[in-house]
Design a protein around this motif. Structure first.
Motif, PDB file in Angstrom:
ATOM      1  N   PRO A   3     -25.802  38.443  36.917  1.00 39.10           N
ATOM      2  CA  PRO A   3     -24.955  37.924  35.829  1.00 39.10           C
ATOM      3  C   PRO A   3     -24.976  36.407  35.822  1.00 39.10           C
ATOM      4  O   PRO A   3     -25.213  35.790  36.863  1.00 39.10           O
ATOM      5  N   PRO A   4     -24.717  35.804  34.652  1.00 39.42           N
ATOM      6  CA  PRO A   4     -24.742  34.333  34.573  1.00 39.42           C
ATOM      7  C   PRO A   4     -23.704  33.719  35.515  1.00 39.42           C
ATOM      8  O   PRO A   4     -22.667  34.318  35.781  1.00 39.42           O
ATOM      9  N   LEU A   5     -24.029  32.497  36.011  1.00 37.79           N
ATOM     10  CA  LEU A   5     -23.115  31.799  36.917  1.00 37.79           C
ATOM     11  C   LEU A   5     -21.851  31.372  36.162  1.00 37.79           C
ATOM     12  O   LEU A   5     -20.747  31.456  36.669  1.00 37.79           O
ATOM     13  N   ILE A   6     -22.070  30.889  34.936  1.00 34.91           N
ATOM     14  CA  ILE A   6     -20.945  30.394  34.125  1.00 34.91           C
ATOM     15  C   ILE A   6     -20.856  31.212  32.859  1.00 34.91           C
ATOM     16  O   ILE A   6     -21.860  31.398  32.163  1.00 34.91           O
ATOM     17  N   ILE A   7     -19.674  31.732  32.581  1.00 34.63           N
ATOM     18  CA  ILE A   7     -19.447  32.409  31.311  1.00 34.63           C
ATOM     19  C   ILE A   7     -18.164  31.838  30.711  1.00 34.63           C
ATOM     20  O   ILE A   7     -17.115  31.853  31.357  1.00 34.63           O
ATOM     21  N   THR A   8     -18.253  31.299  29.493  1.00 40.80           N
ATOM     22  CA  THR A   8     -17.023  30.916  28.800  1.00 40.80           C
ATOM     23  C   THR A   8     -16.933  31.752  27.529  1.00 40.80           C
ATOM     24  O   THR A   8     -17.937  32.015  26.876  1.00 40.80           O
ATOM     25  N   ALA A  34     -27.608  30.940  36.912  1.00 38.98           N
ATOM     26  CA  ALA A  34     -27.843  30.233  38.168  1.00 38.98           C
ATOM     27  C   ALA A  34     -29.222  29.604  38.129  1.00 38.98           C
ATOM     28  O   ALA A  34     -30.188  30.217  37.665  1.00 38.98           O
ATOM     29  N   GLY A  35     -29.335  28.361  38.593  1.00 42.57           N
ATOM     30  CA  GLY A  35     -30.621  27.686  38.660  1.00 42.57           C
ATOM     31  C   GLY A  35     -31.007  26.958  37.392  1.00 42.57           C
ATOM     32  O   GLY A  35     -32.066  26.346  37.327  1.00 42.57           O
ATOM     33  N   GLU A  36     -30.158  26.965  36.379  1.00 39.52           N
ATOM     34  CA  GLU A  36     -30.474  26.239  35.145  1.00 39.52           C
ATOM     35  C   GLU A  36     -30.196  24.753  35.302  1.00 39.52           C
ATOM     36  O   GLU A  36     -29.416  24.339  36.163  1.00 39.52           O
TER      37      GLU A  36
END
Lengths: 247, 410
Positions: A3-8, A34-36
């Motif tokens: 899953p994405p590291l950051i979700i808003t 992650a890693g972007e």
């Protein structure tokens, strides 16, 4: 897939400035994996800095939801937010924000002080990070004895010292000349290649071109979100500039 | 974050502004110094009064002749002698609460002995006098009942008299002449020092009461065997008030006073008088300490003032610390420790100032001082409490800053 590291989700932020309500964010939904390496752009007043502060848990959203590494950060207590800032996020500021009259080593140790790491381990980890950013020979210098670029590298070492999952850089090159900016960006790129997620706020197109993805803000909304397949290599540009200077 | 780290950060912050920190501390230094000095001075005065009470003898009642009316004019205490030797012996016999009652007859005159002469007071007393006054013989021996019965020509002298007549020589066995009557010195009284009226209590000659009355004062005094006063020592376990009541009843009966008549004698409870003095010196000490505490309080306000300035100046630093993970309570601790450190270092320096000040006052003003460890502990503890109290508000103000606003603060 991870899953994405950051979700808003529909993130909003309102505040009052001299009695007038300001809608700094009007519903921002973004996912960052992650890693972007993401550059957040926009003119002043677009809400990009507010967005950064929310990502860094320096501030709480008025509405919507924010998940960092699967954890709902939008409704945590003050102490829990402090813990996230301490362990998960590393900040790099435009004006470095180093403690004056305090050695580089002690500045880098600062986050470790707030999570109870014993002194010997603090020194050792801070030293390792300073060496990683190329300041192994400047550990006992105070900020006033360091150049702008060196100060920013101390700040980056400080951001890295507690092994965060995310580096947030707010105009990290705003106070630096072009050559030094390239060096700092090269360092961030190098970290990103090592797997670190980096989110960078800037209003300079040239700085944004070092990122893999650019999110543009205007009037509290995301107006553009595109990927750069071939980002510029900051290290190469720095080397090139160095040659030009020597020539 | 642990306390040790907080203290190190606090010390660093205080070092950065050396002048400011020392001026802030000065308030506390002066406050603590003043508290310690004032308590030392007050306690010294108190100790003096206590000593005077001890020199007087405890549980002591003095009976004086009372006022009498002569043709409608009331005369003062002792204007006419109404108490007698026999009153004293009756009190001794009949009041169970009394340990010793001793009559005393006062005379004054020129005394010669060795190659010197000296003007002093002499007292004719019964052998119980020394017991009643808790007075010991330093050398030689006291006179006894047989000496009183035989009007023996013996005397016990005070230190001052001994010094003035015989210098450093041993007075025992020497002959002194009191108003030309030769008396053999058989004992020297223990030193008592000044009375609380400033009279030298050692400038005295004691002799058997019969000797004084019959041999020195002559027949004029001997009519009713009246005396100047009677010293009564009440037993430790008896109540002073009860003893006073019994003595009063006995004397009224002996003096044949009717129910409506005033006493023709007067009872003076000296320990009560001195007790009041002791109380007043204690209140004085408290007052001095209270005044000194005000300066400590002002010092505390100084700390608060500087801490508020410091919090404002270091708003960005606070913001940064919060950004890298400091919790509100870490910031609170940091500033509180800083305030307490200021107060405690000031307090310790204040102790040095207070101790030095107390000794200086003792030296230069010649006052008696009494430095008490508990007053030092109290002053330092108070300084610490002031640090916490006045440091708390600025520290809380710092800890309540919002990280984002603190970081942006210009």
């Amino acid at each position: 897939m991870e899953p994405p590291l950051i979700i808003t989700r529909r993130l909003t932020k309102n505040y009052h400035l001299e009695g007038y309500p300001v809608h700094a964010l009007r519903g921002v939904s973004v996912e960052i994996g992650a890693g972007e390496f993401v550059a957040v752009m926009g003119p002043s007043g677009s809400g990009k800095s507010t967005f950064m502060n929310l990502l860094g848990c320096l501030d709480r959203p008025s509405g919507g939801e924010y998940l960092l590494a699967g954890e709902r950060a939008s409704d945590l207590s003050g102490d829990a937010l402090a813990a996230i800032r301490n362990r998960r996020v590393g900040f790099v500021f435009q004006n470095f924000n180093l403690l004056p009259r305090t050695s580089a080593l002690e500045n880098v140790e600062l986050p470790l002080l707030y999570c109870g790491v014993p002194a010997a381990e603090r020194h050792q980890r801070a030293r390792a990070k300073l060496e990683e950013v190329g300041l192994g020979d400047r550990m006992h210098h105070q900020p006033s004895q360091l150049s702008g670029g060196q100060q920013q590298r101390v700040a980056i070492a400080r951001a890295l010292v507690n092994d965060p999952v995310l580096i947030l850089a707010d105009e990290p090159t705003g106070a630096l000349d072009t050559h030094t900016s390239c060096e700092v960006m090269a360092l961030l790129q190098q970290l990103n290649r090592g797997g670190m997620t980096v989110v960078l706020v800037t209003h300079e197109q040239e700085i944004a071109s070092f990122a893999h993805r650019v999110i543009s803000f205007r009037d509290g909304r995301v107006v553009e979100d595109h990927r750069i397949d071939q980002p510029n290599d900051a290290a190469a540009m720095a080397a090139q500039r160095q040659q030009e200077l020597e020539a | 974050m642990n306390l040790l780290a907080s203290i190190r950060i606090a010390l660093r912050a205080l070092r950065v502004n050396k002048l400011r920190s020392s001026l802030t501390m000065l308030g506390i230094i002066i406050g603590v110094g003043a508290v310690i000095t004032m308590i030392a001075v007050g306690a010294g005065a108190q100790a003096r009064v206590e000593e005077q009470i001890r020199s007087l003898g405890s549980n002591l009642i003095i009976i004086l002749s009372g006022s009498v009316s002569s043709s409608g004019a009331r005369l003062g205490f002792g204007s006419q002698r109404t108490i007698t030797e026999d009153d004293a012996y009756a009190i001794n016999r009949e009041v169970p609460a009394v340990q010793a009652a001793a009559p005393a007859l006062r005379g004054a005159g020129q005394v010669s002995g060795g190659n010197n002469n000296w003007s002093t007071a002499f007292w004719g007393v019964s052998p119980e006098y020394l017991e009643a006054r808790e007075w010991n013989i330093a050398a030689g021996k006291p006179f006894g009942q047989a000496d009183v019965q035989g009007s023996a020509k013996v005397a016990v002298i005070g230190e001052t008299v001994s010094k003035n007549l015989f210098g450093d020589a041993d007075p025992i066995g020497q002959v002194i002449r009191v108003n030309k009557v030769p008396l053999t010195v058989i004992g020297v009284l223990e030193r008592k020092g000044q009375s609380f009226g400033g009279r030298d209590q050692d400038d005295v000659i004691l002799m058997p009461i019969s000797t004084a009355r019959n041999r020195i004062m002559g027949a004029a005094q001997s009519k009713r065997r009246t005396v100047n006063n009677i010293s009564v020592k009440v037993r430790e376990d008896a109540s002073m008030a009860e003893a006073e009541e019994d003595i009063r009843a006995l004397l009224r009966q002996r003096h044949r006073l009717q129910a409506g008549q005033n006493d023709d004698f007067f009872l003076r409870n000296l320990s009560e008088v001195l007790g009041a003095r002791e109380e007043s010196s204690r209140i004085m000490t408290l007052l001095l300490a209270a005044v000194a505490s005000v300066s400590l309080l002002v010092g505390g306000i100084g700390i608060m003032n500087i801490m508020l300035v410091s919090v404002t100046e270091r708003t960005r630093e606070i913001g940064l610390r919060m950004a890298v993970g400091a919790r509100a309570r870490d910031i609170l601790t940091q500033f509180l420790v800083e305030a307490i450190t200021l107060a405690l270092i000031g307090g310790l320096l204040g102790v040095a100032l207070g101790v030095a000040g107390s000794y200086a006052i003792g030296q230069f003003a010649g006052w008696r001082i009494a430095l008490r460890p508990e007053s030092i502990a109290l002053a330092v503890g108070f300084a610490g409490v002031i640090g916490i109290f006045f440091g708390f508000y600025p520290a809380r103000k710092a800890s309540r800053l919002l990280p984002i606003e603190a970081l942006r603060y210009e």
